[in-house]
Design a protein around this motif. Structure first.
Motif, mmCIF file in Angstrom:
data_model
loop_
_atom_site.group_PDB
_atom_site.id
_atom_site.type_symbol
_atom_site.label_atom_id
_atom_site.label_comp_id
_atom_site.label_asym_id
_atom_site.label_seq_id
_atom_site.Cartn_x
_atom_site.Cartn_y
_atom_site.Cartn_z
ATOM 1 N N SER A 212 12.366 -10.109 -13.382
ATOM 2 C CA SER A 212 11.745 -11.326 -13.918
ATOM 3 C C SER A 212 10.829 -11.972 -12.886
ATOM 4 C CB SER A 212 12.833 -12.318 -14.354
ATOM 5 O OG SER A 212 13.651 -11.761 -15.361
ATOM 6 N N ASP A 213 11.276 -12.012 -11.636
ATOM 7 C CA ASP A 213 10.452 -12.577 -10.560
ATOM 8 C C ASP A 213 9.171 -11.768 -10.380
ATOM 9 O OD1 ASP A 213 12.395 -14.461 -10.158
ATOM 10 O OD2 ASP A 213 13.257 -13.508 -8.386
ATOM 11 N N PHE A 214 9.301 -10.449 -10.463
ATOM 12 C CA PHE A 214 8.126 -9.593 -10.316
ATOM 13 C C PHE A 214 7.120 -9.873 -11.427
ATOM 14 C CE2 PHE A 214 5.845 -5.665 -11.399
ATOM 15 C CZ PHE A 214 5.237 -5.385 -10.186
ATOM 16 N N ALA A 215 7.608 -10.008 -12.649
ATOM 17 C CA ALA A 215 6.716 -10.287 -13.776
ATOM 18 C C ALA A 215 5.960 -11.596 -13.566
ATOM 19 C CB ALA A 215 7.514 -10.338 -15.073
ATOM 20 N N GLU A 216 6.619 -12.572 -12.969
ATOM 21 C CA GLU A 216 5.973 -13.857 -12.720
ATOM 22 C C GLU A 216 4.935 -13.746 -11.610
ATOM 23 O OE1 GLU A 216 6.207 -16.620 -14.473
ATOM 24 O OE2 GLU A 216 7.554 -15.554 -15.835
ATOM 25 N N THR A 217 5.278 -13.051 -10.532
ATOM 26 C CA THR A 217 4.362 -12.960 -9.387
ATOM 27 C C THR A 217 3.102 -12.175 -9.721
ATOM 28 O OG1 THR A 217 5.507 -10.986 -8.537
ATOM 29 C CG2 THR A 217 6.232 -13.132 -7.708
ATOM 30 N N GLN A 218 3.185 -11.274 -10.706
ATOM 31 C CA GLN A 218 2.005 -10.489 -11.088
ATOM 32 C C GLN A 218 1.042 -11.283 -11.967
ATOM 33 O OE1 GLN A 218 1.531 -7.313 -9.666
ATOM 34 N NE2 GLN A 218 3.238 -8.273 -8.573
ATOM 35 N N ARG A 219 1.488 -12.461 -12.434
ATOM 36 C CA ARG A 219 0.646 -13.337 -13.268
ATOM 37 C C ARG A 219 0.065 -12.577 -14.467
ATOM 38 N NH1 ARG A 219 -2.584 -17.001 -8.735
ATOM 39 N NH2 ARG A 219 -0.705 -17.804 -7.707
ATOM 40 N N LEU A 220 0.941 -11.863 -15.119
ATOM 41 C CA LEU A 220 0.522 -11.067 -16.266
ATOM 42 C C LEU A 220 0.311 -11.952 -17.490
ATOM 43 C CD1 LEU A 220 3.138 -8.184 -15.888
ATOM 44 C CD2 LEU A 220 0.791 -8.204 -15.052
ATOM 45 N N PRO A 257 4.767 1.871 -14.926
ATOM 46 C CA PRO A 257 4.103 3.127 -14.547
ATOM 47 C C PRO A 257 2.682 2.925 -14.045
ATOM 48 C CG PRO A 257 4.255 2.926 -16.937
ATOM 49 C CD PRO A 257 5.073 1.812 -16.373
ATOM 50 N N GLU A 258 2.072 1.763 -14.335
ATOM 51 C CA GLU A 258 0.705 1.521 -13.881
ATOM 52 C C GLU A 258 0.625 1.515 -12.355
ATOM 53 O OE1 GLU A 258 2.416 -0.323 -15.924
ATOM 54 O OE2 GLU A 258 1.326 -0.706 -17.789
ATOM 55 N N GLN A 259 1.564 0.819 -11.699
ATOM 56 C CA GLN A 259 1.603 0.751 -10.237
ATOM 57 C C GLN A 259 3.073 0.698 -9.790
ATOM 58 O OE1 GLN A 259 -1.036 -2.767 -9.744
ATOM 59 N NE2 GLN A 259 -2.316 -1.424 -8.482
ATOM 60 N N PRO A 260 3.775 1.808 -9.923
ATOM 61 C CA PRO A 260 5.213 1.789 -9.625
ATOM 62 C C PRO A 260 5.544 1.409 -8.186
ATOM 63 C CG PRO A 260 4.404 4.044 -9.860
ATOM 64 C CD PRO A 260 3.302 3.143 -10.330
ATOM 65 N N GLU A 261 4.626 1.714 -7.259
ATOM 66 C CA GLU A 261 4.921 1.404 -5.865
ATOM 67 C C GLU A 261 5.035 -0.096 -5.621
ATOM 68 O OE1 GLU A 261 0.562 1.474 -6.537
ATOM 69 O OE2 GLU A 261 2.203 2.887 -6.960
ATOM 70 N N ARG A 262 4.319 -0.901 -6.407
ATOM 71 C CA ARG A 262 4.398 -2.359 -6.238
ATOM 72 C C ARG A 262 5.761 -2.886 -6.688
ATOM 73 N NH1 ARG A 262 -1.147 -5.068 -8.327
ATOM 74 N NH2 ARG A 262 -0.090 -6.905 -7.473
ATOM 75 N N LEU A 263 6.231 -2.402 -7.827
ATOM 76 C CA LEU A 263 7.553 -2.818 -8.294
ATOM 77 C C LEU A 263 8.633 -2.269 -7.373
ATOM 78 C CD1 LEU A 263 9.490 -4.124 -10.219
ATOM 79 C CD2 LEU A 263 9.220 -2.191 -11.786
ATOM 80 N N ASP A 264 8.457 -1.044 -6.903
ATOM 81 C CA ASP A 264 9.417 -0.442 -5.987
ATOM 82 C C ASP A 264 9.575 -1.303 -4.744
ATOM 83 O OD1 ASP A 264 11.157 1.802 -5.807
ATOM 84 O OD2 ASP A 264 9.929 2.572 -4.170
ATOM 85 N N ALA A 265 8.445 -1.791 -4.197
ATOM 86 C CA ALA A 265 8.486 -2.647 -3.011
ATOM 87 C C ALA A 265 9.166 -3.974 -3.309
ATOM 88 C CB ALA A 265 7.066 -2.877 -2.500
#
Length: 337
Positions: A212-220, A257-265
């Protein structure tokens, strides 16, 4: 995320080799390595590669759960608490245990074994890593190209970290280790003497919050954010229903899947690390697709999708929430008031 200061108090490198049907052999260094700039760079690379790998397991010494096996917990106590073993002797006894585990499990493993005691801020840690070699290229003073061997941290087939401070404090989890797509190499986990301690509900809630935090920080935009969270819910729900353990290095590829490395980090960051290998608790993943809130005189819960379908509408100007398509029984109850 703040950078942790690493201070090396002890460091030694030994060599382990086992291939084919023959027994494992060890090449031991007599004393500790000099802590110079090269040693510091080695430790920083080790810690950096370890931190970048999100798929880690966590636990405690199995002997504290009534199980017996590896001599490592006893050796650590003799070194840290009883002070009967100096670091060089500790590392050599650890190599004996490592070699025995590789033999008994039939593991084909070769590499340099880095054993280090490192202060990470105020946290005292014991690190053990098996690092392989790779052939690289170098240029001589005469500008000739030659092959050169170097430590291959990118592979890092086996590595573990014992939080000695947490162990002495009585923490629930103080041993961590790298995991592959399914699990850590059995011989290395046996060497660590680690019994897994994973509380599925607690870890699932932590994972949901990170997503949830990741979804917010990406400002999608709302549709993209909800689609990501719905993918996460569907994937975790499938695992929970099948009773399959979660591999953290897989979830980013499934969910983003668009940028998995960002979510992984993002999943790997934070002071409270996520533990892979647990079966997601299906009760704890509902917040990914549902809103739940309460006030002094009301409670409500609805799907995120209802905000887009029009079933639920939030009017910012009037600060009101409008529900549409009420069921007949609810309308009847409201009319009776």
């Amino acid at each position: 995320m703040s950078q942790v200061q690493h201070t090396i108090t002890h460091l030694v490198v030994h060599k382990l080799h086992r291939a084919g049907e023959g027994p494992a052999s060890a090449e031991l260094r007599d004393g500790a390595c000099r802590v110079d700039d090269a040693a510091v760079r080695l430790v920083e690379r080790l810690c950096g590669h370890y931190a970048d790998r999100s798929s880690r397991g966590y636990g405690r010494f199995a002997e504290e759960e009534g199980e017996e096996g590896s001599p490592l917990p006893r050796l650590v106590r003799e070194h840290v608490v009883d002070k009967r073993l100096d670091f060089a002797a500790l590392s050599q006894r650890m190599m004996d245990a490592l070699r025995l585990c590789a033999d008994e499990e039939g593991a084909e493993v070769s590499g340099y074994v880095v054993i280090a005691r490192i202060l990470e801020g105020a946290t005292d840690c014991l690190w053990i890593a098996v690092v392989g070699e790779a052939v690289g290229s170098a240029v001589t003073g005469a500008l000739d190209i030659v092959d050169c061997l170097h430590l291959d941290f990118a592979a890092l087939p086996a590595a573990g970290r014992i939080d000695l401070t947490g162990w002495q404090r009585g923490d629930e989890r103080y041993v961590s280790f790298l995991k592959g797509r399914s699990d850590v190499a059995p011989w290395f986990k046996r060497f660590l003497g680690c019994g897994d301690v994973v509380i599925a509900l607690k870890e699932t809630k932590k994972l949901v919050q990170r997503l949830s935090d990741f979804a917010e920080t990406q400002r999608l935009e709302a549709p993209a954010r909800d689609a990501m969270l719905e993918r996460a819910h569907g994937y975790l729900d499938e695992l929970g229903e099948a009773g399959s353990p979660l591999a953290l290095d897989e979830i980013a590829r499934k969910v983003w899947p668009e940028q998995p490395e960002r979510l992984d980090a993002a999943l790997a960051s934070g002071e409270a690390p996520l533990a892979g290998g647990f079966v997601p608790d299906r009760r704890a993943i509902r917040p990914l697709v549902r809103f739940r809130a309460a006030g002094e005189q009301w409670k409500l819960e609805f799907d995120r999708a209802s905000l887009h379908s029009g079933a639920v509408h939030y009017d910012r100007a009037s600060d009101t929430l409008v529900l549409s398509g009420l069921p007949e029984y609810l309308k009847k109850l409201l009319q009776e008031e």
